[in-house]
Motif scaffolding. Structure first.
Motif, PDB file in Angstrom:
ATOM      1  N   PHE A 113     -52.869  17.755 -98.581  1.00 56.76           N
ATOM      2  CA  PHE A 113     -51.872  16.892 -99.204  1.00 56.76           C
ATOM      3  C   PHE A 113     -50.645  16.615 -98.340  1.00 56.76           C
ATOM      4  CE2 PHE A 113     -53.948  19.409-102.552  1.00 56.76           C
ATOM      5  CZ  PHE A 113     -54.503  18.405-103.316  1.00 56.76           C
ATOM      6  N   PHE A 114     -50.308  17.527 -97.411  1.00 52.17           N
ATOM      7  CA  PHE A 114     -48.958  17.472 -96.850  1.00 52.17           C
ATOM      8  C   PHE A 114     -48.706  16.218 -96.018  1.00 52.17           C
ATOM      9  CE2 PHE A 114     -50.991  19.303 -93.156  1.00 52.17           C
ATOM     10  CZ  PHE A 114     -50.194  18.968 -92.083  1.00 52.17           C
ATOM     11  N   GLY A 154     -52.089   4.249-104.727  1.00 55.60           N
ATOM     12  CA  GLY A 154     -53.539   4.362-104.842  1.00 55.60           C
ATOM     13  C   GLY A 154     -54.120   5.393-103.899  1.00 55.60           C
ATOM     14  N   VAL A 155     -53.656   5.395-102.649  1.00 60.98           N
ATOM     15  CA  VAL A 155     -54.141   6.391-101.684  1.00 60.98           C
ATOM     16  C   VAL A 155     -53.758   7.793-102.118  1.00 60.98           C
ATOM     17  CG1 VAL A 155     -53.890   7.208 -99.314  1.00 60.98           C
ATOM     18  CG2 VAL A 155     -54.174   4.764 -99.758  1.00 60.98           C
ATOM     19  N   GLN A 156     -52.525   7.951-102.622  1.00 66.05           N
ATOM     20  CA  GLN A 156     -52.084   9.263-103.078  1.00 66.05           C
ATOM     21  C   GLN A 156     -52.929   9.748-104.255  1.00 66.05           C
ATOM     22  OE1 GLN A 156     -49.090  10.739-101.512  1.00 66.05           O
ATOM     23  NE2 GLN A 156     -50.171  12.509-102.333  1.00 66.05           N
ATOM     24  N   TRP A 173     -55.347  13.210-104.369  1.00 63.42           N
ATOM     25  CA  TRP A 173     -55.235  14.253-105.394  1.00 63.42           C
ATOM     26  C   TRP A 173     -56.513  14.356-106.220  1.00 63.42           C
ATOM     27  CZ3 TRP A 173     -51.283  17.709-106.835  1.00 63.42           C
ATOM     28  CH2 TRP A 173     -50.173  17.698-105.985  1.00 63.42           C
ATOM     29  N   HIS A 174     -57.198  13.251-106.448  1.00 58.71           N
ATOM     30  CA  HIS A 174     -58.464  13.314-107.184  1.00 58.71           C
ATOM     31  C   HIS A 174     -59.550  13.991-106.348  1.00 58.71           C
ATOM     32  CE1 HIS A 174     -61.663  12.113-109.937  1.00 58.71           C
ATOM     33  NE2 HIS A 174     -62.342  11.658-108.885  1.00 58.71           N
ATOM     34  N   ARG A 212     -59.927  23.872-107.425  1.00 54.38           N
ATOM     35  CA  ARG A 212     -59.299  25.054-106.843  1.00 54.38           C
ATOM     36  C   ARG A 212     -59.929  25.398-105.498  1.00 54.38           C
ATOM     37  NH1 ARG A 212     -56.098  28.140-110.209  1.00 54.38           N
ATOM     38  NH2 ARG A 212     -56.130  27.544-112.424  1.00 54.38           N
ATOM     39  N   VAL A 213     -59.125  26.021-104.644  1.00 56.07           N
ATOM     40  CA  VAL A 213     -59.597  26.431-103.325  1.00 56.07           C
ATOM     41  C   VAL A 213     -60.277  27.784-103.460  1.00 56.07           C
ATOM     42  CG1 VAL A 213     -58.897  27.027-100.989  1.00 56.07           C
ATOM     43  CG2 VAL A 213     -57.771  25.154-102.168  1.00 56.07           C
TER      44      VAL A 213
END
Length: 259
Positions: free
Chosen positions: A50-51, A240-242, A246-247, A252-253
């Motif tokens: 995400f970063f 939209g890209v964001q 996230w989707h 969970r990792v």
């Protein structure tokens, strides 16, 4: 056009605090959430996808500020120069730790990169608190000093860390998850602590913006007439890209993968 420019600035700034505040807050707590090398890799993997996407929101915020409010940008650059240097330094150190961790030999290298992520995240959070302390006074050309600046920086850093805890409780598994959940608490649904801190994080730049003379420092109508429509066209693409990121990484990792 001035109103639309202010709305765009507020939207991008609030978006960065909500989205990037999660990975910065998690990075601040990496040594506590992850006690071993494998656990720390798990913590970093929770926000690694995400970063970079989150940082685009800060770039967009700066772009709107420079293009639509150049006089205010000049005041910030000259009056808050030490704070901005600390903020950029923390940002660079944190990102260098994230990118370099898997590219060096031995546990000492990885420990040093983990320290860079943690220290850089704390530097970013404290710098934002220091900067917001000045903005809330309505005098962006004067840096915050004294107890007010210190207390505001610590309070904002605490909010960053609480936001990161809520994010970690939704993303982690195993012992790192148990440590995050211990502080977040077991009452209510798992997403509720993150939702609460997200609202508070989003309110920070909006609160600071109410103290600034944004309408008085806006660019000329001709400049706004060119920039604002272009920004309005780009904004849906960014959102939209964001949403896609996230989707895609919504689960969970479970293993210490790393980008």
């Amino acid at each position: 056009m001035e109103t639309l420019a202010i709305v765009l600035l507020a939207f991008f700034a609030a978006g960065w605090f909500v989205l990037a505040g999660a990975d910065i807050g998690t990075g601040m707590l990496t040594p506590w959430l992850g006690r071993s090398d494998r656990e720390r890799r798990l913590v970093l993997a929770s926000f690694a996808p995400f970063f970079l996407g989150n940082e685009v929101w800060l770039v967009a915020t700066v772009g709107v500020l420079v293009g639509c409010f150049p006089a205010l940008e000049g005041d910030l650059l000259s009056g808050q120069f030490p704070v901005l240097v600390a903020l950029l330094t923390g940002w660079i150190v944190r990102d260098a730790g994230l990118w370099s961790r898997g590219r060096g030999p031995g546990p000492r290298w990885r420990a040093a990169c983990d320290g860079a992520v943690t220290c850089g995240s704390w530097a970013v959070a404290l710098s934002w608190g220091w900067l917001l302390a000045a903005l809330l006074t309505g005098r962006p050309h004067d840096p915050a000093t004294g107890p007010t600046g210190v207390l505001t920086a610590l309070a904002v850093a605490a909010l960053f860390s609480a936001h990161g805890l809520g994010f970690a409780a939704l993303r982690l598994t195993g012992l790192p998850y148990e440590r995050a959940r211990r502080l977040v608490g077991h009452a209510g649904r798992p997403w509720q602590p993150l939702a609460l801190t997200a609202v508070l994080m989003g309110m920070l730049p909006l609160w600071a913006g109410t103290a600034l003379p944004l309408a008085e420092r806006a660019a000329a109508p001709g400049t706004l007439g060119l920039l604002v429509p272009a920004l309005l066209c780009v904004t849906p693409l960014l959102v939209g890209v964001q949403a896609w990121i996230w989707h895609t990484f919504r689960h969970r990792v479970t293993r210490p993968s790393y980008l």
